[in-house]
Write an enzyme that holds these catalytic residues in place. Structure first.
Site, PDB file in Angstrom:
ATOM      1  N   ALA A  65       9.248 -39.230  49.460  1.00  0.00           N
ATOM      2  CA  ALA A  65       9.765 -39.311  50.832  1.00  0.00           C
ATOM      3  C   ALA A  65      11.172 -39.892  50.765  1.00  0.00           C
ATOM      4  CB  ALA A  65       8.860 -40.210  51.661  1.00  0.00           C
ATOM      5  N   GLY A 112       5.709 -38.859  47.499  1.00  0.00           N
ATOM      6  CA  GLY A 112       5.389 -37.693  48.338  1.00  0.00           C
ATOM      7  C   GLY A 112       5.576 -36.380  47.585  1.00  0.00           C
TER       8      GLY A 112
HETATM    9  C1  HXC Z   1      16.125 -40.933  49.031  1.00  0.00           C
HETATM   10  C2  HXC Z   1      16.616 -40.532  46.830  1.00  0.00           C
HETATM   11  C3  HXC Z   1      15.246 -40.610  46.477  1.00  0.00           C
HETATM   12  C4  HXC Z   1      14.322 -40.869  47.526  1.00  0.00           C
HETATM   13  C5  HXC Z   1      16.371 -40.216  44.680  1.00  0.00           C
HETATM   14  N1  HXC Z   1      17.269 -40.286  45.682  1.00  0.00           N
HETATM   15  N2  HXC Z   1      15.139 -40.421  45.140  1.00  0.00           N
HETATM   16  N3  HXC Z   1      17.043 -40.690  48.087  1.00  0.00           N
HETATM   17  N4  HXC Z   1      14.800 -41.028  48.770  1.00  0.00           N
HETATM   18  N5  HXC Z   1      13.010 -40.908  47.306  1.00  0.00           N
HETATM   19  C6  HXC Z   1      18.726 -40.140  45.590  1.00  0.00           C
HETATM   20  C7  HXC Z   1      19.378 -41.393  45.020  1.00  0.00           C
HETATM   21  O1  HXC Z   1      19.563 -42.363  46.027  1.00  0.00           O
HETATM   22  C8  HXC Z   1      20.701 -40.841  44.515  1.00  0.00           C
HETATM   23  O2  HXC Z   1      21.567 -40.620  45.605  1.00  0.00           O
HETATM   24  C9  HXC Z   1      20.278 -39.462  43.985  1.00  0.00           C
HETATM   25  O3  HXC Z   1      19.066 -39.138  44.650  1.00  0.00           O
HETATM   26  C10 HXC Z   1      20.020 -39.471  42.494  1.00  0.00           C
HETATM   27  O4  HXC Z   1      19.091 -40.510  42.208  1.00  0.00           O
HETATM   28  P1  HXC Z   1      19.332 -41.608  41.080  1.00  0.00           P
HETATM   29  O5  HXC Z   1      18.428 -42.747  41.361  1.00  0.00           O
HETATM   30  O6  HXC Z   1      20.792 -41.932  40.935  1.00  0.00           O
HETATM   31  O7  HXC Z   1      18.855 -40.810  39.766  1.00  0.00           O
HETATM   32  P2  HXC Z   1      18.145 -41.374  38.458  1.00  0.00           P
HETATM   33  O8  HXC Z   1      18.805 -42.630  37.978  1.00  0.00           O
HETATM   34  O9  HXC Z   1      18.072 -40.195  37.536  1.00  0.00           O
HETATM   35  O10 HXC Z   1      16.665 -41.785  38.904  1.00  0.00           O
HETATM   36  C11 HXC Z   1      15.781 -40.787  39.387  1.00  0.00           C
HETATM   37  C12 HXC Z   1      14.529 -41.465  40.031  1.00  0.00           C
HETATM   38  C13 HXC Z   1      14.997 -42.497  41.073  1.00  0.00           C
HETATM   39  C14 HXC Z   1      13.697 -42.136  38.954  1.00  0.00           C
HETATM   40  C15 HXC Z   1      13.706 -40.319  40.664  1.00  0.00           C
HETATM   41  O11 HXC Z   1      15.939 -41.866  41.972  1.00  0.00           O
HETATM   42  C16 HXC Z   1      13.880 -43.060  41.906  1.00  0.00           C
HETATM   43  O12 HXC Z   1      13.181 -43.965  41.466  1.00  0.00           O
HETATM   44  N6  HXC Z   1      13.730 -42.570  43.133  1.00  0.00           N
HETATM   45  C17 HXC Z   1      12.753 -43.089  44.080  1.00  0.00           C
HETATM   46  C18 HXC Z   1      11.354 -42.658  43.700  1.00  0.00           C
HETATM   47  C19 HXC Z   1      10.318 -43.199  44.657  1.00  0.00           C
HETATM   48  O13 HXC Z   1      10.154 -44.434  44.775  1.00  0.00           O
HETATM   49  N7  HXC Z   1       9.593 -42.316  45.330  1.00  0.00           N
HETATM   50  C20 HXC Z   1       8.561 -42.717  46.315  1.00  0.00           C
HETATM   51  C21 HXC Z   1       9.151 -42.758  47.685  1.00  0.00           C
HETATM   52  S1  HXC Z   1       7.989 -43.325  48.879  1.00  0.00           S
HETATM   53  P3  HXC Z   1      23.100 -41.156  45.591  1.00  0.00           P
HETATM   54  O14 HXC Z   1      23.583 -40.835  46.949  1.00  0.00           O
HETATM   55  O15 HXC Z   1      23.050 -42.607  45.274  1.00  0.00           O
HETATM   56  O16 HXC Z   1      23.723 -40.342  44.507  1.00  0.00           O
HETATM   57  C22 HXC Z   1       7.033 -41.991  49.158  1.00  0.00           C
HETATM   58  C23 HXC Z   1       5.933 -42.186  50.137  1.00  0.00           C
HETATM   59  C24 HXC Z   1       5.280 -40.900  50.540  1.00  0.00           C
HETATM   60  O17 HXC Z   1       7.209 -40.925  48.616  1.00  0.00           O
HETATM   61  C25 HXC Z   1       4.596 -41.069  51.846  1.00  0.00           C
HETATM   62  C26 HXC Z   1       4.142 -39.796  52.506  1.00  0.00           C
HETATM   63  C27 HXC Z   1       5.091 -38.667  52.513  1.00  0.00           C
END
Ligand code: HXC
Length: 261
Positions: A65, A112
């Site tokens: 998400a 998500g």
């Molecule tokens: C918003 C996101 C994002 C996310 C990545 N980005 N994941 N933006 N929401 N979930 C964006 C980053 O901010 C960044 O934007 C760009 O994508 C690249 O990400 P990086 O972090 O710079 O890349 P990297 O170092 O390769 O790391 C990749 C990653 C990391 C491991 C996937 O981005 C990460 O941990 N993302 C979050 C994963 C997460 O916690 N997901 C669960 C979300 S909660 P900029 O603008 O800075 O370049 C959820 C709940 C679901 O899903 C509920 C029901 C639907």
């Protein structure tokens, strides 16, 4: 139909939906989620489509998400909107589609994103695929089926481990655990999945629907109920012209020509 956050192409009875927010790793914001539900519904309604493929392309499936969009929401916002309703509608569109939906996963399928892949009928992944429920790392928990569908897919031990530690599962472990049906090389992903989908779309549509319903029932039903449902569906396929055609073609040593595809 054109979308802001998706690409949709249709060929050979297969509809391919590609999540298209590459700068945000296909994070599932509200627009994407709403559009995805609409796109699945539109392909499902199209009688010429026999299989749907859902992919994020060859780099990333979806990183979850959209955290930046979610971060200022309150409990009140989530509770009243049933977080948010379009999210539920999107998953329901996939869940209730009678047309099979195959996920083609490369790279991260997190939060998500993992839950979206889990809602599909099966997952084909590249060796770069990484599945995870990392919500615990941002102080929350899975909210779209991660604690439920993941547990049914890989069992309690691995689901607890992944949800409580936030660790990712690589493609090999995911295949061993039964989360993934097959692993293919990154450059072969879309071609392979298109072929798989085309094969499914070439089969008798009502038989495909009955198989999908029956396998789905196995996930939730008691074994005896599931076996009865399967037996009744098996008998019912004999009412289909395609079934007669398929069996006659076998006996006559020729390829079947299915009318209902
Ligand atoms: C918003 C996101 C994002 C996310 C990545 N980005 N994941 N933006 N929401 N979930 C964006 C980053 O901010 C960044 O934007 C760009 O994508 C690249 O990400 P990086 O972090 O710079 O890349 P990297 O170092 O390769 O790391 C990749 C990653 C990391 C491991 C996937 O981005 C990460 O941990 N993302 C979050 C994963 C997460 O916690 N997901 C669960 C979300 S909660 P900029 O603008 O800075 O370049 C959820 C709940 C679901 O899903 C509920 C029901 C639907």
């Amino acid at each position: 139909m054109t979308y802001e956050t998706l690409l949709v192409e249709v060929a050979d009875g297969v509809g391919v939906i590609t999540l298209n927010r590459p700068k945000a790793m296909n994070a599932l914001n509200q627009t994407l989620t709403r559009e995805l539900g609409e796109a699945v519904d539109a392909l499902e309604a199209d009688q010429a489509i026999g299989c749907i493929v859902l992919t994020g392309g060859d780099q990333v499936f979806a990183a979850g998400a959209d955290i930046k969009e979610m971060k200022d929401l309150s409990f009140h916002d989530l509770y009243v909107s049933d977080f948010p309703r379009i999210q539920r509608d999107c998953w329901r569109a996939i869940d209730e589609a009678r047309t099979p939906v195959v996920a083609a996963v490369a790279g991260f399928a997190l939060g998500g994103g993992c839950e979206l892949a889990l809602a599909c009928d099966f997952i084909v992944a590249t060796d770069s695929a990484k599945f995870g429920q990392p919500e615990i790392g941002i102080g929350t928990m899975p909210g779209a089926g991660g604690t439920q569908r993941l547990t049914k897919a890989v069992g309690k031990a691995k689901a607890m481990d992944m949800c409580l530690t936030g660790r990712m599962m690589d493609a090999e472990e995911a295949e061993r655990a039964g989360l993934v049906s097959q692993i293919v090389s990154a450059d072969a992903l879309l071609d392979t999945v298109r072929k798989v989908a085309k094969k499914i779309a070439s089969h008798s549509r009502p038989a495909v629907m009955m198989i999908k319903e029956s396998v789905d029932l196995a996930v939730d039903a008691d074994l005896q109920d599931g076996l009865l449902f399967e037996r009744r569906n098996f008998a019912a396929t004999f009412a289909f012209e395609d079934c007669k055609e398929g069996m006659n073609a076998f006996a006559e040593k020729r390829k079947p020509v299915f009318k209902h595809r």
